[in-house]
Design an enzyme around this catalytic site. Structure first.
Site, PDB file in Angstrom:
ATOM      1  N   GLY A  90      56.673  54.267  55.491  1.00 25.77           N
ATOM      2  CA  GLY A  90      55.859  53.858  56.629  1.00 25.77           C
ATOM      3  C   GLY A  90      56.424  52.621  57.260  1.00 25.77           C
ATOM      4  O   GLY A  90      57.284  51.945  56.708  1.00 25.77           O
ATOM      5  N   CYS A  91      55.953  52.300  58.446  1.00 23.41           N
ATOM      6  CA  CYS A  91      56.471  51.175  59.215  1.00 23.41           C
ATOM      7  C   CYS A  91      56.310  49.876  58.449  1.00 23.41           C
ATOM      8  O   CYS A  91      55.213  49.522  58.020  1.00 23.41           O
ATOM      9  CB  CYS A  91      55.733  51.081  60.543  1.00 23.41           C
ATOM     10  SG  CYS A  91      56.295  49.731  61.579  1.00 23.41           S
ATOM     11  N   GLY A  92      57.430  49.178  58.265  1.00 22.75           N
ATOM     12  CA  GLY A  92      57.393  47.861  57.648  1.00 22.75           C
ATOM     13  C   GLY A  92      57.401  47.875  56.131  1.00 22.75           C
ATOM     14  O   GLY A  92      57.697  46.869  55.510  1.00 22.75           O
ATOM     15  N   LEU A  93      57.056  49.007  55.518  1.00 24.23           N
ATOM     16  CA  LEU A  93      57.054  49.119  54.053  1.00 24.23           C
ATOM     17  C   LEU A  93      57.834  50.364  53.666  1.00 24.23           C
ATOM     18  O   LEU A  93      57.328  51.266  53.023  1.00 24.23           O
ATOM     19  CB  LEU A  93      55.616  49.187  53.516  1.00 24.23           C
ATOM     20  CG  LEU A  93      54.776  47.933  53.748  1.00 24.23           C
ATOM     21  CD1 LEU A  93      53.333  48.196  53.337  1.00 24.23           C
ATOM     22  CD2 LEU A  93      55.326  46.755  52.971  1.00 24.23           C
ATOM     23  N   HIS A 147      58.717  44.824  63.925  1.00 29.59           N
ATOM     24  CA  HIS A 147      59.621  44.968  62.771  1.00 29.59           C
ATOM     25  C   HIS A 147      61.004  45.400  63.242  1.00 29.59           C
ATOM     26  O   HIS A 147      62.021  44.909  62.756  1.00 29.59           O
ATOM     27  CB  HIS A 147      59.105  46.014  61.791  1.00 29.59           C
ATOM     28  CG  HIS A 147      57.666  45.901  61.455  1.00 29.59           C
ATOM     29  ND1 HIS A 147      56.688  46.596  62.135  1.00 29.59           N
ATOM     30  CD2 HIS A 147      57.028  45.168  60.523  1.00 29.59           C
ATOM     31  CE1 HIS A 147      55.508  46.298  61.621  1.00 29.59           C
ATOM     32  NE2 HIS A 147      55.683  45.433  60.653  1.00 29.59           N
TER      33      HIS A 147
END
Length: 273
Positions: free
Chosen positions: A109-112, A182
């Site tokens: 997922g976005c950022g992780l 990000h």
């Protein structure tokens, strides 16, 4: 690349009781798949500009690559539905990435991206060494205003974030933009590494808030100071303090809030004999 980061589209503006036809310049969002040795690690929506910077910055800030020397070759491939950023890795790094991929339990997922447990969401970070430079408070306070001069996509669309690199005494020397905050930071990290600039020699400047993943990416890049126009989260500050990262927030020209490792910002009084 043939894909353009901005598209002009028609619409209608309703203001003051009237209606007029308009044309707006709007940022594009394109799926970008980042692959390693033929296997997809992440697919993210990004502005289709500076994609090589984005892919390299993502790979480094997420710890997938340790350095550009891990890359045997790289290519960008455009499809009708998006862009593939293809990394082919050295033998040693390829084995490590394959082992990491086998351990993954779910989608990214976005950022992780690419994590396999809740614990990894707040993964331990390296502790940054204290730099041999200090940043005058006036430079830190003006950082976000100076970054505005390096945001052509924002000037066109009013709809993208930016991340810039502030070198003491030199101002903003590099900047990148994207619809995702990000992504903008990953693009900046990739751009610095590709041009041979050590991120430890300056500060990262953001047009966004300071969240956990922005701290993680900045620390992984090795920059010791993070300056942002908006607020930090409490968890982000805890991670910053543990990792030795200076965080200056609400930087909007006339000053800023300083939360962690304040000795790297020189107050105005330090210039007075």
């Amino acid at each position: 690349m043939t894909m353009k980061p901005v598209r002009s589209l028609p619409g209608s503006a309703l203001r003051g009781g009237g209606q007029v036809d308009i044309t707006r310049s709007l940022p594009e969002e394109t799926p970008v798949a980042i692959t390693f040795d033929g296997a997809t690690q992440a697919v993210m929506m990004a502005t289709p500009a500076d994609i090589e910077d984005f892919a390299l910055g993502f790979a480094l800030s997420e710890g997938i690559l340790a350095s550009p020397q891990d890359i045997a070759s790289f290519e960008l491939v455009e499809h009708e539905t998006g862009i593939e950023a293809r990394f082919w890795l050295s033998a040693d790094r390829s084995a490590e990435v394959k082992a990491r991929r086998r351990a993954m339990l779910g989608p990214v997922g976005c950022g992780l991206c690419g994590i396999d447990s809740l614990e990894q969401a707040l993964r331990p970070l390296p502790v940054l060494p204290d730099p041999d430079w200090r940043l005058p408070a006036a430079e830190a306070g003006r950082a976000t205003e100076n970054l505005r001069r390096h945001q052509p996509l924002h000037d066109q669309t009013r709809a993208v974030h930016a991340a810039g690199f502030l070198e003491p005494g030199k101002g903003i020397t590099c900047a990148r933009e994207d619809v995702g905050r990000h992504n903008a930071l990953d693009k900046l990290i990739g751009a610095l590494v590709r041009r041979g600039t050590d991120p430890s020699t300056g500060a990262v400047v953001l047009t966004s808030r300071v969240s956990v993943e922005m701290v993680q990416k900045t620390v992984m890049a090795g920059s010791p100071v993070l300056i942002a126009v908006s607020a930090p989260t409490a968890t982000a500050l805890r991670l910053a303090r543990e990792a030795g990262l200076t965080v200056a927030a609400f930087a909007r020209g006339d000053g800023f809030d300083l939360y962690s490792h304040p000795d790297r910002i020189l107050p105005e009084s330090s210039d007075v004999a």
